[in-house]
Every structure is written in structure tokens, then in C-alpha cells.
Write an enzyme that holds these catalytic residues in place. Sequence first.
Site, PDB file in Angstrom:
ATOM      1  N   ILE A  13       2.442   3.282  -5.340  1.00 52.85           N
ATOM      2  CA  ILE A  13       2.073   2.524  -6.536  1.00 52.85           C
ATOM      3  C   ILE A  13       0.845   1.667  -6.278  1.00 52.85           C
ATOM      4  O   ILE A  13      -0.128   1.694  -7.043  1.00 52.85           O
ATOM      5  CB  ILE A  13       3.254   1.649  -7.013  1.00 52.85           C
ATOM      6  N   HIS A  19      -9.179  33.578  -0.991  1.00 51.34           N
ATOM      7  CA  HIS A  19     -10.442  32.918  -0.633  1.00 51.34           C
ATOM      8  C   HIS A  19     -11.427  33.050  -1.796  1.00 51.34           C
ATOM      9  O   HIS A  19     -11.508  34.108  -2.413  1.00 51.34           O
ATOM     10  CB  HIS A  19     -11.036  33.591   0.611  1.00 51.34           C
ATOM     11  N   SER A  67       0.822  -1.218   0.000  1.00 53.20           N
ATOM     12  CA  SER A  67       0.000   0.000   0.000  1.00 53.20           C
ATOM     13  C   SER A  67       0.850   1.260   0.000  1.00 53.20           C
ATOM     14  O   SER A  67       0.476   2.272   0.585  1.00 53.20           O
ATOM     15  CB  SER A  67      -0.935   0.009   1.221  1.00 53.20           C
ATOM     16  N   GLY A  68       2.000   1.192  -0.696  1.00 55.00           N
ATOM     17  CA  GLY A  68       2.743   2.409  -0.963  1.00 55.00           C
ATOM     18  C   GLY A  68       2.051   3.174  -2.074  1.00 55.00           C
ATOM     19  O   GLY A  68       0.925   2.842  -2.466  1.00 55.00           O
TER      20      GLY A  68
END
Length: 463
Positions: A183, A442, A180-181
Site C-alpha cells: 500500500i 520471443h 513500505s509494504g
Amino acid sequence: MNNFDVIVLGSGPGGYVTAIRASQLGLKTAIVEKENLGGVCLNWGCIPTKALLKSAQVFEYLQHAENYGLKAENVDKDFGAVVKRSRSVAEGMSKGVRFLMKKNKIEVINGFGTLKTGKKIAVKNTEGEEIEYTANHIIIATGARSRELPNLPQDGKKIIGYREAMTLKDQPKKMIVVGSGAIGIEFAHFYNSMGTEVTVVEYLDRIVPVEDEDISKQLERSFKKAGVKIMTSAEVTGVDTSGNGVKATVKTAKGEEVLEADIVLSAVGIKTNIENIGLEEVGIATDRDKILVNDYYQTNIPGYYAIGDVAPGQALAHVASAEGILCVEKISGLNVEALDYGNIPGCTYCTPEIASVGLTEKQAKEAGHDIKVGKFPFSASGKAQASGTPDGFVKVIFDAKYGEWLGCHMIGTGVTDMIAEAVLGRKLETTGHEVLKAVHPHPTMSEAVMEAVADAYDEVIHL
């Protein structure tokens, strides 16, 4: 004709940028590339994946058009056309690099380069012919590839790496993403958005484990809400590919579980391309899959340098580019300072996006800092609400005594474009009060940075 001031081995975002800067500095330059100019990042990584993710984003918008008061009926996707668009973007960018080589009078040598002693490179072309070139300075920029685990051998069909993941002919119904890096997470998001049933298996106790813990928690919530199954503290111990699909055995604290899918994507990191390029013959020192270099990328053998994924720094495209520029500027005698690896931004382009720089809250505490932490949720941002993207937040960490900006962590729409404010602010040693008093426009997503800083100093207005 075969002698140069600089020869760069590899034309990824480290190599081609290095070659251009060398040429700008008046050095006669050549670049050696065995495949496509632009390397993995441009052809098989950074750029084509972003094209895939953009298609996924547009598809999601169309599916939820009613949220914006619009109607889009019978919305569907053409998976093949999505892949084709991605490849077209990559090809266009590769042509752009070819143009830059020509513009900067850099000689492009096609073939596989092998380092030789005496500042030489032997390049074998597609016909098998080997030609030798010499240079005063040889810069190794050969990059990296998908790392393979012994219990997860890639066959390119049922167990694949990132390269195959972006060119599948047919969209899988079910996919297991191991790792779950950046990539793994980006592909998990892409395939889930396109309608594939995705399960993410992570060995550590949280997804995107290099990020601040609050970022991991938010992404897990967002992914689960989108239908992605998350398994943490889990390990794929074996994969059976004998049937039509794959059966992956996953070991967790509760025991073993068998997951069935069409494809397993292995996204467990990278392996540097340092084999068979002549390092041993020349005597260039390596350690743990990296070429050892000093602050200006000189190896232990004079005249040979290494940058990018093959060197010890973070394996990121922008790091490779920065290292290459610094390397040739030092070669040219410019007055340069070493790269600050503590101020390198990291980005993950899923939805919501992730961007961060500097220390996490845990790291700051472990380093002994007395800290001020501020957080501003996009749910309180007018721009985010109007855009229909209220998920996520900006988190800032400051040293309480000196006001030093120690870290910044963001998750939400467009944050990969916002993180540069924190990188620049930290580079210029900006304090929290200076950020707070710098007027932000804003309504924008970026004013969440100012609001998060205000929260750290107990001056927040919109919470």
C-alpha cells in the site's frame, strides 16, 4: 423468508465470491453488507488504486514521449479528473457485483450484521430497524481497515490512511509515506509520478521487507532514480499538525530528524474488522486479531466460518476468494484439498512492478536447501528494451537435488501478469529442466523466466 442455507457477512472479494460459489452449488444464499458491494478491495483498494496508477503511468509516458521519438508539448495533469476516473472505475465494478448477485439469485441484505447464537445474524438497517436471519452456515468475511499507530493517529486530513489517499481534493506538494509494504509503495509511486515530493519512512532495514533482498535493492534504486527519498531503519516518533502542514519527527541511527510535509500517509498494515460483530456472544475464538479456523475455515463453534483478512492466512484479495470457494465446497461435501499458503503470489503495482511466489533465497537457505539460483535482467531482454522499460529482473530459486521450483521473484514492467507461470509450475511440481524446455515466445517479457532458469542451470544464452 429469513432462513438460508448460507449467509455471508461482508461482500468483499472473499464474501461476494463465496456467495456466488455457494449459489452455484445449489445453496440458498444471502449476503450482508453495511456499505458498498465489493468491499474495500473493489471500492477503496485493489481496483481504484490500479486506476490511479494507470493514470500515473500514462502521465509518465507523455512526459518522456521524446524517448520514443514522439513530441508531447505542454503536458499537464488534472488531479481531480484522475481521482474522478478512479472512482468511476470502482463504481462500475460495484455495479457489476450487484448484477452478479441478481444473476445468481443471492439476496443482498443491506445493514450492519451482528452474529447471534443459534446460527443467527441480526442486521440493523439505515433506519435503525433490526431484522433477524438464520442460516445453516454463517461465513464471516468482514475484512480489514487501515491500522493506526498510537504515535500516528489518523485525523483524515493531515494524517491519512489509504482511503483518504485515493480521494484527496488537492494534490499535496510534499507527502511522507510511513510504511513500505504494497500500500505504501503504490501510493508513494503514484504521488511521486504526479509531481508530489515523496519521502518513504520504513521501520525495517529495507523497503518492501517481505520480498527477496535483491528485489528490495532494485526497487530502492528505481525509486531513488525517480526522485523518491527513502529512509530505512527509521521510525516516526511523533507528528505535529498544529501548523499549516505537518512536522514529523523521525528517529534514525544518526539521531532525530524533523520532516515537513502537507500530508502524512500511514501505511503500516491493517486491522481486522472483528469488533462489535458478536464474536464474544457466540463464543468464537480469536488470537492476535484473527479468528481461529481449521483448514476448511470452520471456527470453534459449529456452523460459523471465517475467511479472508479476518482469518490467519495472507491478507490478499485472491486468498480471500480462494478460501471462500474452498469453504463452501467443503460445506457442500465436495472432495477438496486445503489451500497451499506457500504457493500464494504477491503483487505490488508500482513502477517497476513486483511479483513473487514461494521462498526467498534467504528462506530457502535457512530451510536447509542446497539451491540453484538464476537471474535474468530485463536490460538483456529485447522486448523490454524496445518497450523502453529495461529496469528489473527475474530471479528463480531451485532445489539443486530434486529440481523443485522453490521460489520466483520478479521486478519490472508487467511482472504481475507473469508470476502466474511460476504459481502454476509450482502447483504442478514442475522442475527447472521442464521450465527450461518449455518454449517461450520471443520477443516477450515472459521469456525472461526461461532465461533465468537457464542461468540457474548454466545454460543461459543471452547473458
